[in-house]
Scaffold this motif. Sequence first.
Motif, PDB file in Angstrom:
ATOM      1  N   SER A   1       0.823  -1.212   0.000  1.00 43.60           N
ATOM      2  CA  SER A   1       0.000   0.000   0.000  1.00 43.60           C
ATOM      3  C   SER A   1       0.857   1.262   0.000  1.00 43.60           C
ATOM      4  O   SER A   1       0.455   2.284  -0.555  1.00 43.60           O
TER       5      SER A   1
ATOM      6  N   VAL B   1      -3.127   5.199  -2.922  1.00 41.45           N
ATOM      7  CA  VAL B   1      -4.532   4.826  -2.750  1.00 41.45           C
ATOM      8  C   VAL B   1      -4.806   4.710  -1.254  1.00 41.45           C
ATOM      9  O   VAL B   1      -3.990   4.159  -0.512  1.00 41.45           O
TER      10      VAL B   1
ATOM     11  N   GLU C   1     -10.641   0.692  -2.860  1.00 45.57           N
ATOM     12  CA  GLU C   1     -10.375   1.206  -4.202  1.00 45.57           C
ATOM     13  C   GLU C   1      -9.589   0.193  -5.033  1.00 45.57           C
ATOM     14  O   GLU C   1      -9.796   0.073  -6.237  1.00 45.57           O
ATOM     15  N   THR C   2      -8.654  -0.495  -4.380  1.00 45.44           N
ATOM     16  CA  THR C   2      -7.757  -1.410  -5.082  1.00 45.44           C
ATOM     17  C   THR C   2      -7.623  -2.720  -4.320  1.00 45.44           C
ATOM     18  O   THR C   2      -7.448  -2.714  -3.096  1.00 45.44           O
TER      19      THR C   2
END
Length: 306
Positions: free
Chosen positions: A125, A133, A248-249
Amino acid sequence: MSSGDEVVVALDVGGTGMKCALVRPDGTTVHAERHATGAARGPEAVVGTILDIAQGLAGKARADGLTPVACGIAVPGVVDEARGVAVWSANVGFRNVPLRELAQARLGLPAALGHDVRLGGLAESRLGAGRDVDHVLFVAIGTGIAAAHVIDGSAATGAHGAAGEIGHILVRPDGPRCGCGRPGCLEAVASASAIGRRYTELSGAPTTAAEVADRAAAGEPLARRVWREAVEALADGLATAQALFDVETIVIGGGLAQAGPRLLDPLRAALRERLTFHREPRLVAAALGDEAGCLGAALLALDARP
């Protein structure tokens, strides 16, 4: 001392091997080495090896003109990060091992202990496929399946250190029995080991998940069936995860991610079919490979420094 001299001693302890490194605060690895875990020797011997390797890495850093400022350790199983205790690990045999305290005493440095998949998610991340993100789900698919939900660069641990165990979402009530004892868990159907096991059962020939992926891509009907079953189960698990977390991801890592588009393309399509009002997450392969756990251990140690 300038910050450019600072490094973190980082270890990612697996059931078979340990990945170890000296990592700068910006995530750059300046030295890396690997060692056998030797889990069969018992947990006390493994702890001794971890501490010896960490001490050796700190010594190497100093010999190279660097300053070790912290130690980060990633381990599998249930981890109480707040207390720095490896609560339970099937692969390594840990039972309530106060690893953070032991590392601090041996090295004379602040230390942090974290769950291997959560730390992999932390690294992906901040430094990898989920950077820039705010809401990321990192899913590691290998021998088992586990996830890390990372919000604003911090991985949720849960009330008991067991957050992210999506491998134990029930996806096939009449499916094979999971290692946890319950039939039909996601990892009993769609982990790399489960895929290899399923093909072997149907064909009678010992086969790995990587071989199943190759054969499916070549058009072999049995391999295509087994691969499709696994992808559909994974899509069910990820649809449940998206309903819960709204990320989001989604970053896919672990051994099965080596299949690349052969996994991600059908998985993306199957996930899309299962979503109604939920926003479709971006589905991507992990970027850091098997270095993610080590890098995440370093990041956690830096975060935890007084």
